[in-house]
Design a protein around this motif. Structure first.
Motif, mmCIF file in Angstrom:
data_model
loop_
_atom_site.group_PDB
_atom_site.id
_atom_site.type_symbol
_atom_site.label_atom_id
_atom_site.label_comp_id
_atom_site.label_asym_id
_atom_site.label_seq_id
_atom_site.Cartn_x
_atom_site.Cartn_y
_atom_site.Cartn_z
ATOM 1 N N LEU A 173 0.752 -1.439 -0.205
ATOM 2 C CA LEU A 173 0.013 0.045 -0.035
ATOM 3 C C LEU A 173 0.767 1.388 0.027
ATOM 4 O O LEU A 173 0.266 2.440 -0.106
ATOM 5 N N LYS A 174 2.188 0.999 0.247
ATOM 6 C CA LYS A 174 3.146 2.162 0.106
ATOM 7 C C LYS A 174 3.648 2.484 -1.184
ATOM 8 O O LYS A 174 4.422 3.366 -1.180
ATOM 9 N N GLU A 175 3.176 1.511 -2.225
ATOM 10 C CA GLU A 175 3.734 1.818 -3.542
ATOM 11 C C GLU A 175 3.444 3.012 -4.314
ATOM 12 O O GLU A 175 2.413 3.623 -3.980
ATOM 13 N N GLU A 176 4.494 3.828 -4.808
ATOM 14 C CA GLU A 176 4.422 4.904 -5.418
ATOM 15 C C GLU A 176 4.447 4.983 -6.828
ATOM 16 O O GLU A 176 4.866 3.990 -7.296
ATOM 17 N N PHE A 177 3.786 5.890 -7.514
ATOM 18 C CA PHE A 177 4.117 5.974 -9.007
ATOM 19 C C PHE A 177 5.253 6.887 -9.446
ATOM 20 O O PHE A 177 5.214 7.859 -9.360
ATOM 21 N N GLN A 181 11.374 6.724 -13.067
ATOM 22 C CA GLN A 181 12.261 5.890 -12.417
ATOM 23 C C GLN A 181 12.349 4.381 -12.812
ATOM 24 O O GLN A 181 12.918 3.772 -13.047
ATOM 25 N N VAL A 182 10.953 4.114 -12.893
ATOM 26 C CA VAL A 182 10.533 2.724 -12.976
ATOM 27 C C VAL A 182 9.831 2.541 -14.585
ATOM 28 O O VAL A 182 8.975 3.229 -14.834
ATOM 29 N N HIS A 183 10.345 1.718 -15.222
ATOM 30 C CA HIS A 183 9.965 1.604 -16.671
ATOM 31 C C HIS A 183 8.415 1.054 -16.793
ATOM 32 O O HIS A 183 7.606 1.645 -17.780
ATOM 33 N N GLU A 184 8.097 0.308 -16.002
ATOM 34 C CA GLU A 184 6.474 -0.079 -15.914
ATOM 35 C C GLU A 184 5.667 1.047 -15.753
ATOM 36 O O GLU A 184 4.709 0.990 -16.268
ATOM 37 N N LYS A 203 -10.112 11.728 -19.116
ATOM 38 C CA LYS A 203 -8.777 12.047 -18.677
ATOM 39 C C LYS A 203 -8.980 12.981 -17.165
ATOM 40 O O LYS A 203 -9.800 13.783 -17.066
ATOM 41 N N GLN A 204 -8.010 12.422 -16.537
ATOM 42 C CA GLN A 204 -7.807 13.116 -15.128
ATOM 43 C C GLN A 204 -6.324 13.439 -14.893
ATOM 44 O O GLN A 204 -5.568 12.485 -14.833
ATOM 45 N N LYS A 205 -5.990 14.524 -14.942
ATOM 46 C CA LYS A 205 -4.489 15.065 -14.716
ATOM 47 C C LYS A 205 -3.985 14.602 -13.567
ATOM 48 O O LYS A 205 -4.502 14.523 -12.513
ATOM 49 N N SER A 206 -2.419 13.883 -13.533
ATOM 50 C CA SER A 206 -2.001 13.766 -12.299
ATOM 51 C C SER A 206 -1.437 14.956 -11.908
ATOM 52 O O SER A 206 -1.336 15.894 -12.146
ATOM 53 N N VAL A 207 -1.487 14.672 -10.275
ATOM 54 C CA VAL A 207 -1.029 15.624 -9.395
ATOM 55 C C VAL A 207 0.617 15.823 -9.516
ATOM 56 O O VAL A 207 0.942 16.504 -8.650
ATOM 57 N N LEU A 208 1.132 14.620 -9.744
ATOM 58 C CA LEU A 208 2.654 14.637 -9.467
ATOM 59 C C LEU A 208 3.311 15.329 -10.691
ATOM 60 O O LEU A 208 2.704 15.762 -11.878
ATOM 61 N N ASP A 209 4.514 15.692 -10.351
ATOM 62 C CA ASP A 209 5.288 16.602 -11.265
ATOM 63 C C ASP A 209 6.305 15.920 -12.321
ATOM 64 O O ASP A 209 7.329 15.277 -11.778
ATOM 65 N N TYR A 210 5.736 15.722 -13.425
ATOM 66 C CA TYR A 210 6.642 14.858 -14.307
ATOM 67 C C TYR A 210 5.864 15.368 -15.828
ATOM 68 O O TYR A 210 4.696 15.905 -15.891
ATOM 69 N N ASP A 211 6.821 15.195 -16.752
ATOM 70 C CA ASP A 211 6.109 15.565 -18.361
ATOM 71 C C ASP A 211 6.287 14.501 -19.010
ATOM 72 O O ASP A 211 7.272 13.857 -19.007
ATOM 73 N N TYR A 212 5.161 14.093 -19.665
ATOM 74 C CA TYR A 212 5.258 13.039 -20.389
ATOM 75 C C TYR A 212 5.974 12.739 -21.822
ATOM 76 O O TYR A 212 6.569 11.961 -22.042
ATOM 77 N N LYS A 218 13.044 9.564 -22.625
ATOM 78 C CA LYS A 218 13.942 9.057 -21.665
ATOM 79 C C LYS A 218 13.859 7.435 -22.112
ATOM 80 O O LYS A 218 15.103 6.936 -21.947
ATOM 81 N N TRP A 219 12.708 7.095 -22.335
ATOM 82 C CA TRP A 219 12.772 5.477 -22.399
ATOM 83 C C TRP A 219 12.550 4.963 -23.619
ATOM 84 O O TRP A 219 12.073 3.822 -24.028
ATOM 85 N N LYS A 220 12.604 5.975 -24.551
ATOM 86 C CA LYS A 220 12.598 5.571 -26.218
ATOM 87 C C LYS A 220 13.823 4.468 -26.471
ATOM 88 O O LYS A 220 14.862 4.489 -25.770
#
Length: 227
Positions: A173-177, A181-184, A203-212, A218-220
């Motif tokens: 239950l402590k797992e973060e998105f 950092q995580v490819h999956e 669509k519901q925007k994520s509240v986390l700070d990252y750019d798709y 990065k993961w290409k």
């Protein structure tokens, strides 16, 4: 000769003066718009980000199968994470209007029982991997882990007990998105963005700070970058 030169200067000055006076009429006027249901005038219209998706590339059939299984599970559990985020916002907004802590606790318990009743039957049908994806998406939508949300709504001991029970099924239950950092997690984000664009999910925007876009770069796959 001097008289002709003076006449030319006079005509030139007159031309420049007229041009300066007419300049404001040559400028493009600034227009304002009013969005439907809004009383505020805007000089521009805010638009959502639009992504152009590349063709999916996989190293082998095994990786391709893994992606499509992950997509099926993500599309299945995302609505629950979205609903959880909406309920949390409603809860926080309502609590903010209640002054007495005693009444806040009473209201929180009432809402939690409602949420448990709303979720429990469906959540029991989820597989272990679907449950873990849901935990990640709850963090994506709320900015808090499921453990911390339970801790806030209930006691710390209850959160610990929930986490211990979840561990029996190999779910944290402590797992973060963490798509940076995580490819999956990046794959999950990619699945969501493609589903949003295709109107398969609301669509519901994520509240986390990252750019798709940065995630895609990065993961290409290495082969795709070297082409």
């Amino acid at each position: 000769m001097l008289r002709k030169f003076s006449l030319i200067c006079l005509l030139g000055a007159s031309f420049l003066l007229n041009a300066q006076e007419e300049e404001p009429n040559d400028t493009i006027p600034e227009y304002y718009v009013r969005m439907e249901g809004d009383s505020v005038l805007l000089s521009s219209i805010p638009l959502d980000d639009v992504y152009i998706f590349g063709k999916l590339e996989f190293a082998d059939k095994k990786e391709k199968l893994r992606y499509y299984i992950l997509r099926r599970k993500t599309l299945k559990v995302y609505p629950y994470a979205k609903l959880a985020a909406e309920r949390l916002v409603e809860l926080n907004d309502s609590i903010a209007q209640i002054k007495k802590k005693r009444h806040q606790k009473r209201y929180t318990k009432k809402v939690q029982k409602y949420i448990e009743g709303e979720f429990s039957d469906e959540l029991k049908k989820l597989t272990r991997t679907e449950g873990q994806i849901l935990i990640k998406l709850i963090h994506r939508q709320t900015g808090s882990t499921a453990f911390n949300l339970i801790k806030e709504l209930r006691s710390g001991w209850r959160a610990f007990w929930y986490n211990t029970t979840a561990k029996a099924f190999k779910i944290s239950l402590k797992e973060e998105f963490l798509p940076t950092q995580v490819h999956e997690d990046y794959l999950i984000e990619d699945i969501l963005q493609r589903a949003f664009a295709a109107n398969r999910l609301k669509k519901q925007k994520s509240v986390l700070d990252y750019d798709y876009t940065s995630l895609v770069n990065k993961w290409k796959p290495t082969k795709a970058r070297n082409r």
